[in-house]
Design an enzyme around this catalytic site. Sequence first.
Site, PDB file in Angstrom:
ATOM      1  N   ARG A  42       0.851  -1.193   0.000  1.00  0.00           N
ATOM      2  CA  ARG A  42       0.000   0.000   0.000  1.00  0.00           C
ATOM      3  C   ARG A  42       0.887   1.243   0.000  1.00  0.00           C
ATOM      4  O   ARG A  42       0.626   2.225  -0.680  1.00  0.00           O
ATOM      5  CB  ARG A  42      -0.954   0.023   1.208  1.00  0.00           C
TER       6      ARG A  42
ATOM      7  N   TYR B  49     -17.448  17.043 -14.587  1.00  0.00           N
ATOM      8  CA  TYR B  49     -17.814  15.640 -14.747  1.00  0.00           C
ATOM      9  C   TYR B  49     -18.845  15.291 -13.662  1.00  0.00           C
ATOM     10  O   TYR B  49     -18.678  15.667 -12.490  1.00  0.00           O
ATOM     11  CB  TYR B  49     -16.548  14.790 -14.592  1.00  0.00           C
TER      12      TYR B  49
ATOM     13  N   ASP C  92      -8.401  19.073 -13.612  1.00  0.00           N
ATOM     14  CA  ASP C  92      -8.710  17.744 -14.136  1.00  0.00           C
ATOM     15  C   ASP C  92      -8.332  17.767 -15.616  1.00  0.00           C
ATOM     16  O   ASP C  92      -8.997  18.408 -16.422  1.00  0.00           O
ATOM     17  CB  ASP C  92     -10.204  17.450 -13.918  1.00  0.00           C
TER      18      ASP C  92
ATOM     19  N   LYS D  97      -9.248   6.883 -19.097  1.00  0.00           N
ATOM     20  CA  LYS D  97      -9.532   7.457 -20.402  1.00  0.00           C
ATOM     21  C   LYS D  97      -8.256   7.457 -21.260  1.00  0.00           C
ATOM     22  O   LYS D  97      -7.726   6.410 -21.540  1.00  0.00           O
ATOM     23  CB  LYS D  97     -10.141   8.847 -20.219  1.00  0.00           C
TER      24      LYS D  97
HETATM   25  C1  LIG Z   1     -14.188   9.576 -16.061  1.00  0.00           C
HETATM   26  C2  LIG Z   1     -13.841  10.897 -15.486  1.00  0.00           C
HETATM   27  C3  LIG Z   1     -13.605  11.072 -14.112  1.00  0.00           C
HETATM   28  C4  LIG Z   1     -13.788   9.938 -13.110  1.00  0.00           C
HETATM   29  O1  LIG Z   1     -12.836   8.956 -13.267  1.00  0.00           O
HETATM   30  P1  LIG Z   1     -13.112   7.387 -12.959  1.00  0.00           P
HETATM   31  O2  LIG Z   1     -11.842   6.762 -13.408  1.00  0.00           O
HETATM   32  O3  LIG Z   1     -14.313   6.985 -13.764  1.00  0.00           O
HETATM   33  O4  LIG Z   1     -13.343   7.275 -11.492  1.00  0.00           O
HETATM   34  C5  LIG Z   1     -13.252  12.326 -13.665  1.00  0.00           C
HETATM   35  N1  LIG Z   1     -13.122  13.380 -14.517  1.00  0.00           N
HETATM   36  C6  LIG Z   1     -13.355  13.242 -15.841  1.00  0.00           C
HETATM   37  C7  LIG Z   1     -13.215  14.442 -16.721  1.00  0.00           C
HETATM   38  C8  LIG Z   1     -13.720  12.015 -16.371  1.00  0.00           C
HETATM   39  O5  LIG Z   1     -13.959  11.911 -17.688  1.00  0.00           O
END
Ligand SMILES: *Cc1c(COP(=O)(O)O)cnc(C)c1O
Length: 413
Positions: free
Chosen positions: A52, A113, A188, A213
């Site tokens: 961890r 998001y 983000d 992504k």
């Molecule tokens: C998918 C997404 C998230 C969340 O991420 P997860 O891996 O699904 O927990 C946060 N911000 C954006 C812009 C996203 O597209």
Amino acid sequence: MSIDPTVRLATKVIHAGQRPDPVTGAVMPPISVSSTYAQESPGVHKGFEYSRSHNPTRYALERMVAHLEGTGISEEYDPSCGAFAFSSGLAAIGTCLELLDSGSHMVAMDDLYGGTNRLFSRVRARSQGLKIAYADLTDESRLRAAMTAETKMVWVETPTNPNLKLADLSMISRVAKGVNKECILVCDNTFASPIIQRPLEHGFDVVMHSSTKYLNGHSDVVGGLLATNDPQVCAQLRFLQNAIGSVMGPFDAYLTLRGIKTLDIRMQRHAQSAMKIAQWLESHAAVERVVYPGLPSHPQHAIAKRQMNGFGGMITIYLKGGLDEARRMLENVRIFALAESLGGVESLIEHPAIMTHASLSPDTRRMLGISDTMVRLSIGIEDADDLIADLEHGLAAARKTTAASGPQRTQKV
Ligand SMILES: *Cc1c(COP(=O)(O)O)cnc(C)c1O
């Protein structure tokens, strides 16, 4: 640093933070699944005690992302150079919020998001007492109105989902740090990836990714990352990652690192194809409007040119007609998969009002412009002309009346 920090990103995605395994010379890091590590004498070990807290495969991925985002933090100061990997994007966001004391004031972009908004508004506002001011941060005057000398964090997404609105990162850091220079600025960067946009270079303190992504890029891992260039925030995040424990597992870290090796060439193809498809869509008779940061018709095209290196692989369109037309288009594409998520090698298409943004109230959807004719495309790395032919097929079906040939079924609205 294992390589010269001035090499270009296409070289970094292969080598940054990587070195052959000291035992075997293996070029790719072994997937280190051990949860614990033998010690020679109590407290005497090779820097690894428990997975961890420390894991060599996770470190290899974290160092890579640290170099891509340009944290500038040395491995002597922090073993993963200021980047931290988590079990999902939301786990990364949750840990980042723990930088704040209970009751803190934060400013967030209004167009976030959905899962981020849910964590902020329905979890942390209650459990952590966060006071969150949502504002349209594309507008400097609204940022100024929302900021106070007590604001501890600003949370930005750019481009946003699904409207592909852009926030001017340099403007936000200048204004926010002017009001409170202790304020932590978080971006983000999921939609852009570090190939296209590096927020730390614009005065931001922390970059967040859903590596589910573009970073991983193959639609087979859920994960998240944080990266910082601030030594103090770095030390806090290292403590919090271990203290909270929502870490990325070694197999996922390995797959994500493998995915990143092609990030530069993938992003180039995503962006090149998206530009071609966006231009084609803009001249299509069945399409009302196309939103793509690379088009001169995008209201913030000037910011895109200044802040982004390429315009990404996401396109949002508004079709002529209504929900029936949108449904027919989505049912009649064959290469595009009708699915949520984005950023993979395969092209995806989705209907935000019914799918990704269904949890928003109809009023909020209206306010954000998420109508029944809005369709979001994640352009994959297939041949762009095949994708255009596929969209043509879907758009032709959208324009057919219910009297047209072929099986039809009654659509429930
Ligand atoms: C998918 C997404 C998230 C969340 O991420 P997860 O891996 O699904 O927990 C946060 N911000 C954006 C812009 C996203 O597209």
